[in-house]
Enzyme design. Structure first.
Site, PDB file in Angstrom:
ATOM      1  N   LYS A  53      41.319  39.851  47.292  1.00  0.00           N
ATOM      2  CA  LYS A  53      42.496  40.028  46.435  1.00  0.00           C
ATOM      3  C   LYS A  53      43.725  39.405  47.103  1.00  0.00           C
ATOM      4  O   LYS A  53      44.547  38.754  46.448  1.00  0.00           O
ATOM      5  CB  LYS A  53      42.727  41.523  46.157  1.00  0.00           C
ATOM      6  CG  LYS A  53      41.686  42.097  45.212  1.00  0.00           C
ATOM      7  CD  LYS A  53      41.690  43.610  45.135  1.00  0.00           C
ATOM      8  CE  LYS A  53      40.473  44.081  44.330  1.00  0.00           C
ATOM      9  NZ  LYS A  53      40.270  45.521  44.330  1.00  0.00           N
ATOM     10  N   GLN A  97      42.443  50.762  46.885  1.00  0.00           N
ATOM     11  CA  GLN A  97      41.027  50.373  46.877  1.00  0.00           C
ATOM     12  C   GLN A  97      40.129  51.608  46.893  1.00  0.00           C
ATOM     13  O   GLN A  97      40.282  52.485  47.739  1.00  0.00           O
ATOM     14  CB  GLN A  97      40.740  49.463  48.096  1.00  0.00           C
ATOM     15  CG  GLN A  97      39.336  48.914  48.138  1.00  0.00           C
ATOM     16  CD  GLN A  97      39.008  47.998  46.949  1.00  0.00           C
ATOM     17  OE1 GLN A  97      39.789  47.119  46.599  1.00  0.00           O
ATOM     18  NE2 GLN A  97      37.867  48.218  46.316  1.00  0.00           N
ATOM     19  N   ASP A 120      45.597  48.101  38.175  1.00  0.00           N
ATOM     20  CA  ASP A 120      44.158  48.322  38.020  1.00  0.00           C
ATOM     21  C   ASP A 120      43.861  48.987  36.675  1.00  0.00           C
ATOM     22  O   ASP A 120      42.708  49.051  36.255  1.00  0.00           O
ATOM     23  CB  ASP A 120      43.639  49.246  39.139  1.00  0.00           C
ATOM     24  CG  ASP A 120      42.806  48.498  40.169  1.00  0.00           C
ATOM     25  OD1 ASP A 120      42.340  47.392  39.855  1.00  0.00           O
ATOM     26  OD2 ASP A 120      42.620  49.035  41.276  1.00  0.00           O
TER      27      ASP A 120
END
Ligand code: NDP
Length: 290
Positions: A53, A97, A120
């Site tokens: 990322k 994460q 997200d």
């Protein structure tokens, strides 16, 4: 003959489009979008995902920062970091994460993320807006699947889409998005308690597989001419590879691909689109904040 839904090429094309937009912004004297990531602990796969990322962020000209916290970080300490990122005017969007260490309640953490920075698309606000069809940040993997189908002009209207897997991050939102106006699929959502899975998958014009079971979907489970989207990613040992492993999906491509009209490969299918969706959401967050 089967055709490939090339996620790698599509991702490169979209990254190029984002990079052009960022160049225009910075030429106008504006700061680039900023994506932050929070990584707790040293899980190998999570470290790889975050590194990817970060790399992709740099490729499109974003500012990227990673908050690396030790495994022993408490829930309260992680909540403090999230509160800081929620307030930081220089950060447009951030991700935490997953999975988190077991002593931290993931839902508490997700609930604490500001919906405006939730690139997200995991917070209850964004999930609720998605279900209502309101503007929101869509979860990256289902968004990537939709992008891939859209960019290749795959006909979805009125077609029977069978989604295997009902996780909150992949299967359930994918089923939701594909059934909505725009895609207009008739969707069947399957899970581990589904009876006669093969009978259902064989009816699929579009089969989306997100089970987390290596090569589970075999040729006898797929209709001739189906579009097959394989979300699964598994590392298996392979001494012939320099890395010592290779990646396989939830679909047994060696026998299924010949029956498909279109198929996503593993690797190079859905995976690259997942990261690109995150970049697209970050750019959107940046624009909304201005
Ligand atoms: P989860 O483990 O959270 O969910 C798996 C789902 O599959 C569950 O809903 C489960 O049912 C269902 N399932 C499991 N076994 C069966 C079975 N035998 N028959 C029918 N349904 C079954 O996985 P994720 O959704 O997080 O991920 C799925 C896969 O996609 C994984 O391989 C993961 O690594 C990969 N992935 C890839 C991404 C990418 O960018 N390409 C991003 C995210 C994930 P039940 O709910 O009943 O338990």
């Amino acid at each position: 003959m089967v055709q490939i839904l090339d996620g790698k090429a599509t991702a490169l094309q979209i990254k190029d489009e984002i990079a052009n937009e960022v160049r225009t912004l910075t030429r106008q004297g504006q700061r680039p979008p900023h994506l932050a990531a929070v990584l707790v602990g040293t899980d190998g796969a999570s470290m790889t995902y975050v590194a990817n990322k970060e790399k992709s962020s740099h490729e499109v000209g974003f500012t990227s920062s990673v908050y690396r916290l030790p495994e022993a970080t408490t829930e309260a300490q992680l909540l403090d970091t999230i509160a800081f990122l929620n307030e930081d005017p220089e950060v447009d969007g951030f991700i935490v994460q997953l999975p988190l260490p077991r002593h931290i309640n993931e839902q508490h953490i997700i609930d604490a993320i500001s919906p405006e920075k939730d690139v997200d698309g995991f917070t209850p606000i964004n999930t609720g807006k998605m279900v209502l069809g309101e503007e929101c940040f869509l979860p990256a993997t289902p968004m990537g699947i939709c992008t891939l189908l859209g960019r290749y002009g795959i006909e979805t209207e009125g077609r029977h889409c069978v989604v295997v897997g009902r996780s909150n991050i992949v299967g359930t939102p994918a089923a939701n998005l594909l059934s909505r106006k725009g895609f207009n699929c008739t969707v069947t959502l399957c899970h581990s308690r589904t009876r006669n899975l093969a009978e259902l998958t064989r009816q699929a014009d579009i089969l989306v597989v997100a089970m987390g079971k290596p090569e589970y979907i075999t040729a006898d489970m797929v209709k001739e001419g189906a579009v097959v989207v394989d979300v699964g990613i598994h590392r298996i040992e392979d001494a012939s590879k320099k890395s010592g492993y290779r990646l396989i999906g939830d679909v047994k491509h060696s026998e299924v691909d010949a029956k498909c009209s279109w198929v996503t490969p593993v690797p190079g299918g859905v995976g690259p689109l997942t990261i690109v969706s995150l970049l697209q959401n970050t750019l959107l967050a940046y624009k909304r904040r201005r």
